[in-house]
Motif scaffolding. Sequence first.
Motif, mmCIF file in Angstrom:
data_model
loop_
_atom_site.group_PDB
_atom_site.id
_atom_site.type_symbol
_atom_site.label_atom_id
_atom_site.label_comp_id
_atom_site.label_asym_id
_atom_site.label_seq_id
_atom_site.Cartn_x
_atom_site.Cartn_y
_atom_site.Cartn_z
ATOM 1 N N LEU A 9 18.126 4.225 21.135
ATOM 2 C CA LEU A 9 17.446 4.406 19.896
ATOM 3 C C LEU A 9 17.532 5.674 18.670
ATOM 4 C CD1 LEU A 9 14.008 3.447 20.604
ATOM 5 C CD2 LEU A 9 16.236 1.793 19.129
ATOM 6 N N PHE A 10 18.352 7.164 20.184
ATOM 7 C CA PHE A 10 18.435 8.013 19.118
ATOM 8 C C PHE A 10 19.750 7.927 19.066
ATOM 9 C CE2 PHE A 10 21.138 12.053 20.780
ATOM 10 C CZ PHE A 10 20.335 13.130 19.588
ATOM 11 N N LEU A 11 21.041 6.985 19.843
ATOM 12 C CA LEU A 11 22.222 6.630 19.560
ATOM 13 C C LEU A 11 22.865 6.261 18.089
ATOM 14 C CD1 LEU A 11 23.574 6.817 22.514
ATOM 15 C CD2 LEU A 11 23.805 8.735 21.922
ATOM 16 N N ALA A 12 21.934 5.434 18.413
ATOM 17 C CA ALA A 12 21.339 4.268 17.088
ATOM 18 C C ALA A 12 21.624 5.333 15.577
ATOM 19 C CB ALA A 12 20.244 3.226 17.229
ATOM 20 N N LEU A 13 20.411 6.640 15.486
ATOM 21 C CA LEU A 13 20.171 7.445 14.349
ATOM 22 C C LEU A 13 21.341 7.963 14.206
ATOM 23 C CD1 LEU A 13 18.127 8.408 12.977
ATOM 24 C CD2 LEU A 13 17.838 10.214 14.933
ATOM 25 N N ILE A 14 22.299 8.077 15.787
ATOM 26 C CA ILE A 14 23.035 9.134 15.565
ATOM 27 C C ILE A 14 24.260 8.100 14.593
ATOM 28 C CG2 ILE A 14 25.488 10.611 16.364
ATOM 29 C CD1 ILE A 14 21.956 12.391 16.607
ATOM 30 N N ALA A 15 24.740 7.352 14.942
ATOM 31 C CA ALA A 15 25.401 5.992 14.598
ATOM 32 C C ALA A 15 25.070 5.961 12.775
ATOM 33 C CB ALA A 15 25.845 4.928 15.341
ATOM 34 N N GLU A 16 24.132 5.967 12.583
ATOM 35 C CA GLU A 16 23.585 5.218 11.588
ATOM 36 C C GLU A 16 24.157 7.616 10.261
ATOM 37 O OE1 GLU A 16 22.954 3.978 8.000
ATOM 38 O OE2 GLU A 16 22.213 3.240 9.723
ATOM 39 N N ILE A 17 23.603 8.248 10.978
ATOM 40 C CA ILE A 17 23.939 9.089 10.014
ATOM 41 C C ILE A 17 25.876 9.860 9.699
ATOM 42 C CG2 ILE A 17 23.606 11.882 10.120
ATOM 43 C CD1 ILE A 17 21.160 11.599 12.075
ATOM 44 N N LEU A 18 26.493 8.909 11.027
ATOM 45 C CA LEU A 18 28.053 9.147 10.753
ATOM 46 C C LEU A 18 28.985 8.170 9.653
ATOM 47 C CD1 LEU A 18 28.772 10.343 14.490
ATOM 48 C CD2 LEU A 18 28.975 12.462 12.764
ATOM 49 N N GLY A 19 28.254 7.427 10.200
ATOM 50 C CA GLY A 19 28.003 6.136 9.820
ATOM 51 C C GLY A 19 28.072 6.547 8.051
ATOM 52 N N THR A 20 26.652 6.839 8.111
ATOM 53 C CA THR A 20 27.072 7.740 5.885
ATOM 54 C C THR A 20 27.624 8.429 5.531
ATOM 55 O OG1 THR A 20 24.608 6.428 6.498
ATOM 56 C CG2 THR A 20 25.425 7.832 4.696
ATOM 57 N N VAL A 204 16.229 6.338 7.584
ATOM 58 C CA VAL A 204 15.974 7.222 8.330
ATOM 59 C C VAL A 204 17.240 8.050 8.387
ATOM 60 C CG1 VAL A 204 15.488 8.821 9.997
ATOM 61 C CG2 VAL A 204 13.673 7.114 9.160
ATOM 62 N N GLY A 205 18.300 7.035 8.754
ATOM 63 C CA GLY A 205 19.303 7.492 9.021
ATOM 64 C C GLY A 205 20.765 7.968 7.710
ATOM 65 N N THR A 206 19.761 7.176 7.396
ATOM 66 C CA THR A 206 20.605 6.805 5.536
ATOM 67 C C THR A 206 20.353 8.587 4.720
ATOM 68 O OG1 THR A 206 20.662 4.253 5.395
ATOM 69 C CG2 THR A 206 21.171 5.849 3.726
ATOM 70 N N VAL A 207 19.024 8.376 4.947
ATOM 71 C CA VAL A 207 18.373 9.725 3.646
ATOM 72 C C VAL A 207 19.095 10.759 4.594
ATOM 73 C CG1 VAL A 207 16.769 11.004 3.527
ATOM 74 C CG2 VAL A 207 16.089 8.685 3.741
ATOM 75 N N ILE A 208 18.972 11.177 5.737
ATOM 76 C CA ILE A 208 19.570 12.401 6.661
ATOM 77 C C ILE A 208 21.161 12.742 6.011
ATOM 78 C CG2 ILE A 208 20.475 13.484 9.063
ATOM 79 C CD1 ILE A 208 18.032 12.645 10.015
#
Length: 243
Positions: A9-20, A204-208
């Motif tokens: 789940l943590f890596l999924a968050l990082i993936a979303e941040i980097l993807g954005t 959350v990842g998109t916001v960050i």
Amino acid sequence: MKDLNFLFLFLALIAEILGTIGGFGSSVFFVPVANLYFDFESVLGLTAIYHLSSNISKIVLFKKGLNKKLLLHIGIPSVIFVIVGGLLTKLFKSTYLELFLAVFLIVLALVFLIKKELIILPNKKNAIIGGSLSGFSAGLLGTGGAIRGLTMAAFNLEKNMFIATSAFIDFLIDFSRTFVYYFNGFIHKDDLIYVPFLLVIGFVGTVIGKKILEFIPQDKFKRISLGLILVIGIVTLTNVLLN
């Protein structure tokens, strides 16, 4: 809760941040990371559901207007070919699909890193071809955002419009392939425990990622993103060959 893998789940968050930040979309990171924890069919199912939330978040947070012409020229062929690609997954063993994914990520990263000046002419024909390839790749391998990003970059859109338009197209792709993957049997009951968490992570990842984009030049992050894609591709390829 004890059955959840919190590192995933943590890596999924990082993936979303980097993807954005990188503009490639989170699937180019999420798919190979998820592949370390789930079988490839489950990865495809989870990616489609996860991306629905992720792209809704981007549409809302980057709502500076959509490019309707690109939405039609890229979006329609993307939807058609994501269905084709999704149906074809049943014809290949998951090991072959993982191998295709690894090679795709490595080649993609190297092309972007070496050919910095690579551009696509901004015309209707290339928009349709790019949308078709992006959709087909998303359906077959789970990720096609980088191809769509390269195609859209040719049209020199304002950053918020670029992300919003890309996210809307991606939403249509994910909405379509979710049904295909469901009928293929790729959405497994045991994996659904992750869905509520991934939906929150997508937002959350998109916001960050949006906040970071305000302070740091996007080009630098694209180089970092490409380096990470290359590493992930090599790790994925190594994992496939060893197993």
